[in-house]
Design a protein around this motif. Structure first.
Motif, short mmCIF file in Angstrom:
data_model
loop_
_atom_site.label_atom_id
_atom_site.label_comp_id
_atom_site.label_asym_id
_atom_site.label_seq_id
_atom_site.Cartn_x
_atom_site.Cartn_y
_atom_site.Cartn_z
N LEU A 158 80.13 53.87 -3.94
CA LEU A 158 81.24 54.68 -3.43
C LEU A 158 80.75 55.96 -2.73
O LEU A 158 81.24 56.31 -1.65
CB LEU A 158 82.17 55.04 -4.60
CG LEU A 158 83.41 55.86 -4.27
CD1 LEU A 158 84.37 55.06 -3.38
CD2 LEU A 158 84.13 56.30 -5.54
N PHE A 159 79.78 56.63 -3.36
CA PHE A 159 79.36 57.92 -2.80
C PHE A 159 78.51 57.79 -1.54
O PHE A 159 78.16 58.79 -0.92
CB PHE A 159 78.66 58.77 -3.87
CG PHE A 159 79.57 59.16 -5.02
CD1 PHE A 159 80.92 59.40 -4.78
CD2 PHE A 159 79.10 59.26 -6.32
CE1 PHE A 159 81.79 59.74 -5.82
CE2 PHE A 159 79.95 59.60 -7.37
CZ PHE A 159 81.30 59.84 -7.12
N LYS A 160 78.19 56.55 -1.17
CA LYS A 160 77.56 56.37 0.15
C LYS A 160 78.61 56.59 1.24
O LYS A 160 78.32 57.05 2.33
CB LYS A 160 76.99 54.95 0.29
CG LYS A 160 75.73 54.74 -0.49
CD LYS A 160 75.24 53.30 -0.33
CE LYS A 160 74.13 52.98 -1.31
NZ LYS A 160 73.95 51.55 -1.51
N GLU A 161 79.88 56.26 0.92
CA GLU A 161 80.95 56.39 1.92
C GLU A 161 81.80 57.64 1.72
O GLU A 161 82.43 58.12 2.66
CB GLU A 161 81.88 55.16 1.86
CG GLU A 161 81.18 53.90 2.28
CD GLU A 161 82.11 52.70 2.38
OE1 GLU A 161 83.28 52.87 2.75
OE2 GLU A 161 81.64 51.59 2.09
N ILE A 162 81.87 58.10 0.48
CA ILE A 162 82.77 59.21 0.14
C ILE A 162 81.95 60.38 -0.35
O ILE A 162 81.34 60.31 -1.42
CB ILE A 162 83.71 58.77 -1.01
CG1 ILE A 162 84.52 57.55 -0.64
CG2 ILE A 162 84.60 59.90 -1.49
CD1 ILE A 162 85.58 57.81 0.36
#
Ligand code: SF4
Length: 212
Positions: free
Chosen positions: A53-57
């Motif tokens: 998730l934190f790759k995109e957000i």
């Protein structure tokens, strides 16, 4: 604080030398997202999902903008993904609207965020900002009442009673110790009393022994 509570704390600390937050995060925003995802889900699984998730957000703005279907797809393994996606986006919007995109550092403001209750607020205060707080989850509630550190019917009453029973500089670590004790030793259905150093102090254990 009384000697018995100091002893219990010491024993818990010896039993759980690695007690600490198991949700991987690098800033307050990542932590609050991980905590929301962790409801009814293991920290291990949340960590796998947040790595993706934190790759995109990376910011509350990203979280508001991401397509709901894409967000649900990423967080699907955490369960309750419809509700969690909605809660995450509402929380992010309130961070932007109320606090200019910054995650607040105090309980009162944290609890103004959509979907953030006292427990989540306490985790963020303690883990992201180093403040003293006791977040009472299912483990903390069960274990502290079982041992007899407190005798309360609700998470909030348990939190307040624990805050009275222990010095403030012990609160945040006590929270971790009780979580680890609940996760790894004092299981809800089958507590591993034979592996537990607290038998001599534990109300639940003593009561069960009497019944034998
Ligand atoms: S003695 Fe048993 S019931 Fe008491 S804290 Fe330890 S594992 Fe839990």
């Amino acid at each position: 604080m009384n000697q018995k509570n100091i002893e219990i704390y010491k024993i818990l600390d010896e039993m759980h030398p690695n007690a600490g937050c198991e949700l991987v995060h690098y800033n307050p925003f990542e932590l609050i997202v991980a905590v929301i995802l962790s409801a009814q889900c293991t920290d291990k699984r949340v960590n796998i999902v947040t790595e993706e998730l934190f790759k995109e957000i990376k910011t509350p703005e990203d979280l508001v903008k991401i397509d709901r279907a894409r967000l649900e797809e990423i967080i699907h393994p955490c369960g309750f993904y419809h509700n969690k996606a909605e809660n995450l986006q509402k929380m992010a919007k309130s961070v932007i609207d109320l606090f200019n995109g910054q995650i607040p550092d105090n309980r009162e403001d944290l609890m103004k965020l959509a979907g953030v209750g006292r427990k989540t607020a306490n985790v963020v205060m303690a883990e992201a900002y180093g403040k003293n707080a006791i977040a009472v989850d299912t483990h903390v509630f069960r274990v502290s009442n079982r041992i007899g550190l407190v005798n309360e019917d609700t998470p909030e009453a348990t939190e307040l009673a624990l805050m009275k029973a222990f010095d403030e500089n012990m609160w945040s670590h006590l929270h971790h110790l009780l979580i680890f004790q609940g996760r790894y030793i004092c299981d809800a259905r089958k507590p591993k009393c034979d592996q537990c150093g607290l038998k001599k102090y534990c109300k639940y254990y003593k009561n069960n022994e009497k019944l034998k």
